[in-house]
Design a protein around this motif. Sequence first.
Motif, PDB file in Angstrom:
ATOM      1  N   VAL A 915      33.868  66.407  34.779  1.00 54.83           N
ATOM      2  CA  VAL A 915      35.285  66.440  34.374  1.00 54.83           C
ATOM      3  C   VAL A 915      36.173  66.020  35.542  1.00 54.83           C
ATOM      4  CG1 VAL A 915      37.151  67.926  33.559  1.00 54.83           C
ATOM      5  CG2 VAL A 915      34.849  68.184  32.611  1.00 54.83           C
ATOM      6  N   PHE A 916      35.848  66.492  36.737  1.00 51.15           N
ATOM      7  CA  PHE A 916      36.591  66.073  37.931  1.00 51.15           C
ATOM      8  C   PHE A 916      36.506  64.557  38.120  1.00 51.15           C
ATOM      9  CE2 PHE A 916      35.768  65.021  42.489  1.00 51.15           C
ATOM     10  CZ  PHE A 916      37.085  65.063  42.924  1.00 51.15           C
ATOM     11  N   LEU A 917      35.311  64.004  37.932  1.00 52.59           N
ATOM     12  CA  LEU A 917      35.141  62.562  38.092  1.00 52.59           C
ATOM     13  C   LEU A 917      35.954  61.793  37.053  1.00 52.59           C
ATOM     14  CD1 LEU A 917      33.561  60.519  39.836  1.00 52.59           C
ATOM     15  CD2 LEU A 917      31.803  60.507  38.053  1.00 52.59           C
ATOM     16  N   MET A 918      36.067  62.314  35.844  1.00 53.70           N
ATOM     17  CA  MET A 918      36.892  61.662  34.827  1.00 53.70           C
ATOM     18  C   MET A 918      38.359  61.647  35.244  1.00 53.70           C
ATOM     19  SD  MET A 918      35.441  62.536  31.026  1.00 53.70           S
ATOM     20  CE  MET A 918      36.360  61.160  30.334  1.00 53.70           C
ATOM     21  N   GLY A 919      38.822  62.729  35.853  1.00 52.08           N
ATOM     22  CA  GLY A 919      40.199  62.760  36.333  1.00 52.08           C
ATOM     23  C   GLY A 919      40.439  61.753  37.437  1.00 52.08           C
ATOM     24  N   VAL A 920      39.474  61.641  38.361  1.00 58.46           N
ATOM     25  CA  VAL A 920      39.588  60.643  39.426  1.00 58.46           C
ATOM     26  C   VAL A 920      39.590  59.242  38.842  1.00 58.46           C
ATOM     27  CG1 VAL A 920      38.436  59.674  41.455  1.00 58.46           C
ATOM     28  CG2 VAL A 920      38.547  62.157  41.147  1.00 58.46           C
ATOM     29  N   TYR A 921      38.734  59.007  37.868  1.00 58.36           N
ATOM     30  CA  TYR A 921      38.678  57.701  37.204  1.00 58.36           C
ATOM     31  C   TYR A 921      40.023  57.337  36.589  1.00 58.36           C
ATOM     32  CZ  TYR A 921      37.985  54.749  33.069  1.00 58.36           C
ATOM     33  OH  TYR A 921      38.117  53.798  32.093  1.00 58.36           O
ATOM     34  N   ALA A 922      40.671  58.300  35.941  1.00 57.31           N
ATOM     35  CA  ALA A 922      41.972  58.035  35.318  1.00 57.31           C
ATOM     36  C   ALA A 922      43.012  57.636  36.371  1.00 57.31           C
ATOM     37  CB  ALA A 922      42.440  59.260  34.536  1.00 57.31           C
ATOM     38  N   VAL A 923      43.007  58.312  37.506  1.00 60.12           N
ATOM     39  CA  VAL A 923      43.956  57.977  38.567  1.00 60.12           C
ATOM     40  C   VAL A 923      43.701  56.575  39.098  1.00 60.12           C
ATOM     41  CG1 VAL A 923      44.739  58.592  40.884  1.00 60.12           C
ATOM     42  CG2 VAL A 923      44.292  60.385  39.213  1.00 60.12           C
ATOM     43  N   LEU A 936      36.382  49.238  35.881  1.00 64.78           N
ATOM     44  CA  LEU A 936      36.107  50.620  36.288  1.00 64.78           C
ATOM     45  C   LEU A 936      35.551  51.422  35.122  1.00 64.78           C
ATOM     46  CD1 LEU A 936      39.179  51.493  38.552  1.00 64.78           C
ATOM     47  CD2 LEU A 936      36.809  51.210  39.271  1.00 64.78           C
ATOM     48  N   GLY A 937      36.028  51.136  33.911  1.00 61.01           N
ATOM     49  CA  GLY A 937      35.468  51.792  32.729  1.00 61.01           C
ATOM     50  C   GLY A 937      34.012  51.427  32.517  1.00 61.01           C
ATOM     51  N   VAL A 938      33.676  50.154  32.720  1.00 55.28           N
ATOM     52  CA  VAL A 938      32.280  49.729  32.615  1.00 55.28           C
ATOM     53  C   VAL A 938      31.441  50.450  33.669  1.00 55.28           C
ATOM     54  CG1 VAL A 938      30.726  47.761  32.812  1.00 55.28           C
ATOM     55  CG2 VAL A 938      32.924  47.492  31.658  1.00 55.28           C
ATOM     56  N   GLY A 939      31.971  50.565  34.872  1.00 59.77           N
ATOM     57  CA  GLY A 939      31.256  51.283  35.916  1.00 59.77           C
ATOM     58  C   GLY A 939      31.050  52.747  35.578  1.00 59.77           C
ATOM     59  N   PHE A 940      32.040  53.383  34.946  1.00 60.31           N
ATOM     60  CA  PHE A 940      31.910  54.784  34.555  1.00 60.31           C
ATOM     61  C   PHE A 940      30.805  54.944  33.516  1.00 60.31           C
ATOM     62  CE2 PHE A 940      34.609  58.760  33.378  1.00 60.31           C
ATOM     63  CZ  PHE A 940      33.584  59.561  33.860  1.00 60.31           C
ATOM     64  N   LEU A 941      30.715  54.010  32.577  1.00 65.21           N
ATOM     65  CA  LEU A 941      29.640  54.072  31.592  1.00 65.21           C
ATOM     66  C   LEU A 941      28.281  53.954  32.273  1.00 65.21           C
ATOM     67  CD1 LEU A 941      31.168  51.839  28.755  1.00 65.21           C
ATOM     68  CD2 LEU A 941      31.082  54.340  28.857  1.00 65.21           C
ATOM     69  N   ALA A1060      39.007  51.359  45.128  1.00 62.77           N
ATOM     70  CA  ALA A1060      38.789  52.202  43.948  1.00 62.77           C
ATOM     71  C   ALA A1060      37.307  52.388  43.664  1.00 62.77           C
ATOM     72  CB  ALA A1060      39.498  51.595  42.735  1.00 62.77           C
ATOM     73  N   SER A1061      36.535  51.314  43.697  1.00 62.38           N
ATOM     74  CA  SER A1061      35.111  51.432  43.375  1.00 62.38           C
ATOM     75  C   SER A1061      34.379  52.284  44.398  1.00 62.38           C
ATOM     76  CB  SER A1061      34.485  50.035  43.304  1.00 62.38           C
ATOM     77  OG  SER A1061      34.559  49.378  44.559  1.00 62.38           O
ATOM     78  N   HIS A1062      34.697  52.144  45.666  1.00 64.22           N
ATOM     79  CA  HIS A1062      34.024  52.931  46.701  1.00 64.22           C
ATOM     80  C   HIS A1062      34.363  54.418  46.552  1.00 64.22           C
ATOM     81  CE1 HIS A1062      32.803  49.224  48.585  1.00 64.22           C
ATOM     82  NE2 HIS A1062      34.053  48.815  48.655  1.00 64.22           N
ATOM     83  N   ILE A1063      35.610  54.721  46.242  1.00 58.44           N
ATOM     84  CA  ILE A1063      36.005  56.118  46.045  1.00 58.44           C
ATOM     85  C   ILE A1063      35.298  56.706  44.829  1.00 58.44           C
ATOM     86  CG2 ILE A1063      37.952  57.613  45.465  1.00 58.44           C
ATOM     87  CD1 ILE A1063      39.737  55.642  47.030  1.00 58.44           C
ATOM     88  N   PHE A1064      35.284  55.963  43.736  1.00 61.85           N
ATOM     89  CA  PHE A1064      34.721  56.483  42.486  1.00 61.85           C
ATOM     90  C   PHE A1064      33.229  56.752  42.605  1.00 61.85           C
ATOM     91  CE2 PHE A1064      32.708  55.661  38.359  1.00 61.85           C
ATOM     92  CZ  PHE A1064      33.289  56.664  37.614  1.00 61.85           C
ATOM     93  N   VAL A1139      36.867  55.115  54.665  1.00 63.15           N
ATOM     94  CA  VAL A1139      37.425  55.604  53.399  1.00 63.15           C
ATOM     95  C   VAL A1139      36.432  56.524  52.705  1.00 63.15           C
ATOM     96  CG1 VAL A1139      38.115  54.913  51.070  1.00 63.15           C
ATOM     97  CG2 VAL A1139      39.034  53.701  53.048  1.00 63.15           C
ATOM     98  N   VAL A1140      35.178  56.103  52.607  1.00 57.37           N
ATOM     99  CA  VAL A1140      34.164  56.915  51.932  1.00 57.37           C
ATOM    100  C   VAL A1140      33.931  58.218  52.691  1.00 57.37           C
ATOM    101  CG1 VAL A1140      31.722  57.007  51.300  1.00 57.37           C
ATOM    102  CG2 VAL A1140      33.056  54.954  50.828  1.00 57.37           C
ATOM    103  N   ASP A1141      33.839  58.148  54.014  1.00 52.00           N
ATOM    104  CA  ASP A1141      33.660  59.370  54.802  1.00 52.00           C
ATOM    105  C   ASP A1141      34.799  60.352  54.558  1.00 52.00           C
ATOM    106  OD1 ASP A1141      31.390  58.283  55.816  1.00 52.00           O
ATOM    107  OD2 ASP A1141      32.157  57.929  57.829  1.00 52.00           O
ATOM    108  N   PHE A1142      36.026  59.851  54.570  1.00 50.13           N
ATOM    109  CA  PHE A1142      37.183  60.728  54.377  1.00 50.13           C
ATOM    110  C   PHE A1142      37.204  61.317  52.969  1.00 50.13           C
ATOM    111  CE2 PHE A1142      41.612  61.339  53.086  1.00 50.13           C
ATOM    112  CZ  PHE A1142      42.037  62.236  54.051  1.00 50.13           C
ATOM    113  N   VAL A1143      36.910  60.482  51.966  1.00 47.38           N
ATOM    114  CA  VAL A1143      36.933  60.958  50.577  1.00 47.38           C
ATOM    115  C   VAL A1143      35.872  62.025  50.359  1.00 47.38           C
ATOM    116  CG1 VAL A1143      36.417  60.259  48.212  1.00 47.38           C
ATOM    117  CG2 VAL A1143      37.969  58.885  49.592  1.00 47.38           C
TER     118      VAL A1143
END
Length: 1173
Positions: A915-923, A936-941, A1060-1064, A1139-1143
């Motif tokens: 659920v948290f990941l879905m919220g991040v995806y929406a942002v 990003l939607g394709v990546g989420f699938l 966005a992709s690296h964060i997600f 960025v990835v380390d910080f996230v």
Amino acid sequence: MYDLYGLGKRPLRLHRAKTCTRSTSRSTRNSPLVYQTDQSPRVCRGCLQMLRRKLANRKLAAHAAAASQPTPSTPDSEARQVFNNINLSPLSTESWFSPKTCGSVLIVLLLHLTGLYLFASGFLLTRLELENRSICAPFAFPSLSSPTPPNTTTPSCWHPKRFDRAVLIIIDALRYDFTIYNETLSSQGSTSTSNSSIPYYLNRLPIFQQTLQAQPHHALSLRARADPPTTTLQRIKAITTGTLPTFVDAGSNFFGQTVGEDNLLSQLLSQNKKITFMGDDTWINMFPNSLNESHPYPSFDVWDLHTVDNGVLEHLYPTLQKNSTEWDFLIAHFLGVDHAGHRYGPDHPAMGDKLTQMNGMLERVFEMAPEDAVVVVMGDHGMDPKGDHGGDSENEVNAGMFIYSKRPLVDVDGEDDGGVKNLLERSYALDVGSDEPFVYLDGLRTLPQIDLVPTLALLLGLPVPFGNLGTVIPDLFLGGGRSGMRNLLEVARLNALQIHTYLVEYSKQRMAASLALGNLNELFESAEKSCEALAVETADVETLREAYLRYLKFTRRALVTARQIWARFDLPLIVMGSVVLILGMLSIAVWAGVYLSRGEDPSYVPSFVGAGIGAILGAIGFVNYFAAQFEAVDQSGLKWYHEVLFGGALGLMIPFLATAIYHFTQLARTSPLRQSLRSPSLWLSTLLLTLHYLKPASDSFTIHEDSITVYIIQIFGLFNLVRSFRLRDDKIRDQLVLYSLAFMMLTRISQISTICREEQHPYCVPTFNASPTTSVAAPEVILALWVMIAAVRGAGRKLLKGADNAEGAGFVGPSVFVPLALVIAAGYWTLDFVDNLGPSATENSVLSSLSAGTVKVYWAKFGYTFGAITPLYLWASDPNCTSLEIVEVKYMDGTTGKRLCVNGVSNAVGAGWFVFLMGVYAVLVMYAKPMGGVMLGVGFLQVMCLCEMVHLWRDRARFAEVVEKKGRKKALPVELLAKVGKGRVEEGDEKSVEEAEKGVLEVGLTFSYLAVLALLAHRYYFATGHQATLSTIQWDVGLIGMLKVNWITSPLMVALNTFASHIFFALAAPLMVLWKRPVLSNTEARFEVEARWVLVAYLAVVGAGGSVAAVFAGHFRRHLMVWRVFAPRFLFGGVEILVVDFVVFVGGVGALWICRKGFNVFLIKLREKGVLE
């Protein structure tokens, strides 16, 4: 389904997600829920699947005796009995947010930061700015012509001036081909009924062609080549100082820095000249105390095409009408063309309208220009085919330049013995040590943009700025005959002496410059001797020309040499950074693979002691002394703090690696480690990552890495597909085949979105925007963005329902607020699409009274705030996705009753994280452009597919394989568990359960999925419209919901868009160990170990990629494509690591704590309400 009989600490984790006390009669063999037990408590299939792995015969006998007792007749008492046997006690308050987890991620971050800082300090050098100023005094050698021209009464400094005033008009992003008038296209347009075939940016500035034809002696058209990076601040700095930018200076484009070195404006002020400015407010930040009158306008609102231009026009015409005592130098910087390119691309009606407006403006300026003024019209840079800039492609570096005066300006008669044409041909033939076009390019007059600086200074009678490296434009100083050639020779000599003086002074500050000064000294002295030896008054034109060409060769060679000096790398720092990055990569990998994967910690005392000793050795200069044995460190920028950082990092890692190697040799003798090293998944992931890491080893691979990454990912999908057919369990095999095919299909779909580098043309066709020459989204992409909302919502809901977690946060977030946030994002981009259609598209619509642009700003201002905050806030408040349910049951005696079920316990933490990941995806979708949001939607699938795949391989197929190896024909896990539940455990069953449990913690399987997540992050970086080039950064996203730039939120929005992709995918990594894994009080310690391992392991994978890219960039530092390919790849790879380390440090660790806390609160409430004792 948890430990109904209290038979151990570790559960067997299988597919079912409900913990309940349902029971029915076992009338048929294929009943999906219940296995009949003889006089034993009635337990559902899901409960049986979670029995502990330590099955003691004594406890089995005791529970078999208990099973002979009558079953309680009331549902409430049965529920209490079963729940009391399940270990649902509250979790520890100290676990999962321990200092170990935070400290592990922090250590990784600091190691990466240290290595990147040291490497960048040596690789991305900045040019030293000297404080010296050119003064208004004669040089040491005598003038070659009379000190004061006949028609001038005002004294000049270095050379007699030709003009008293100047007008500098900058049309931002005026690409050179915008200024060309194509007669063929014009005739085609006049005979055709439609001009749709003619690009909107062509033939929109006929004023240049008309002026050249009507007044050939009064105008000069040039192609001016800008030095990359092609950002506005760097170009303004170059055309006022005559210096060259360095690659790393591009970042300062957004934080306007004051120009501290000598420049045209400071020279004007020293002569008491008055400067009037209007336009881009970047000038105000760069020259805060140099402008007598200024009218600045905000420059970063790239969606506003008219405010700046209209404001400039409001002040430009009245200023031109003022008398000569009110202004001497007028600067007008227009931004509409640049903004039209960023927003729409060059081939759009809006671009045609802006160029037409500029043509009308120039007509009036040429008409109103004073007689004593020279007018310079120029672009600071060009733009690429989609309207962006910042890189070094031909379209970006080729800008237009047009010089006009009402006085005769150039000699176009072309005398055979001394005309401009003859001189330019001789200049073109000179060997200046570079293939850079200094005279012609494709037959058109071409020169460096910085040549304007000495030219304009000497035309106005000013000293040339001290740091200038440009060469005077000969066309403006060469008249007909010997007198014109003598005049050109004098300005060339002044120009050469100024450059020579600068290089000599610079070499005193930087030793590297002195090494290259020897050959330049010889050229300068040769030119001086030839000039002093000739009799100027009686020398013929050819002799004067030869002397001029010697000075020209020196100035051009000086420019080429200066570029090499500022591209001179600091090798000691590069080596130090590379060593820290490589050792850090190895240390983090060993730490995660040898220690954390087994739940162990090394002895940190030797490492910390070593770090302290290393830092002390660095502070006393030992690193400098050691480096001096291999490299001349006196030419290096090595400082004491570099030595401390390097010594401390080395002291930290060397003792650790030494002890780890010894520890590894001891573990290698044990069968579990040998078995892990034999894992096919581990070897596959190692192969895929090796292929990925080797891409920066070649410029061709780096240029085409967007396509190469797809094939690497498809290898993983194919491996899983083939391996799935080996399974004998039909249901598991079918599911894995389905998910593998879906994963591969989605990877192929991601190739629909492409953004092309210049080097990929003509084989690459960009599809990210509606066309290659626009930055506007296609209508079908807007539609796909709406469709993706339903797809993600439906898939997410199905996934949660399959795990019985579609309750609480599992319902409110994925079903309501996340889709609402996605609707807000899609609505914004729909309004943006309508706004991009232009006024004619909405003149008869509802939006006719309201501008779509205005509506979308306020839509984003309020909608984005609500949509981004609400899902994450609700999740953080209560991330629990479990629930209680009362179900109807039928007893063996035919009576019915009610039982209490706890839904979703086996995936409580995993569902909360989802659920948290879905919220991040929406942002992230909010700040991605339409095609980026679809991708990003394709990546989420694909992440959903990976969750189910890793669950099936880890928790079901592995167990079935172990049972089959024991020789039991079709011995499915549930059959073995049914035997356990009946108390009929045969000899050898206990060992089978234990062996199946070992597969759950297999490192190779989970690591392979982490590797694929890192590859997907890289793949979707390209799919969301980016490349490793500055020109693909989508700067306009920084203005979503704002009327002007905000220096806090705008950079943040651009960062969310770019990475966005690296964060997600970084935040998706913990799902590989959390999904459908029960976290209870007696298992949470193990899951803390696994969560800590998965975070560090993912950081190791990402960090290795960026580290290797940096090392290859250092290795290829003399490669022809270093600044075009390898340096940008290193920059983006380095920023990706940080960025990835910080996230992960902020978002990953914090979200783990929130998910665990939410489930713990639920367990506490169960006990408080009396459901549990």
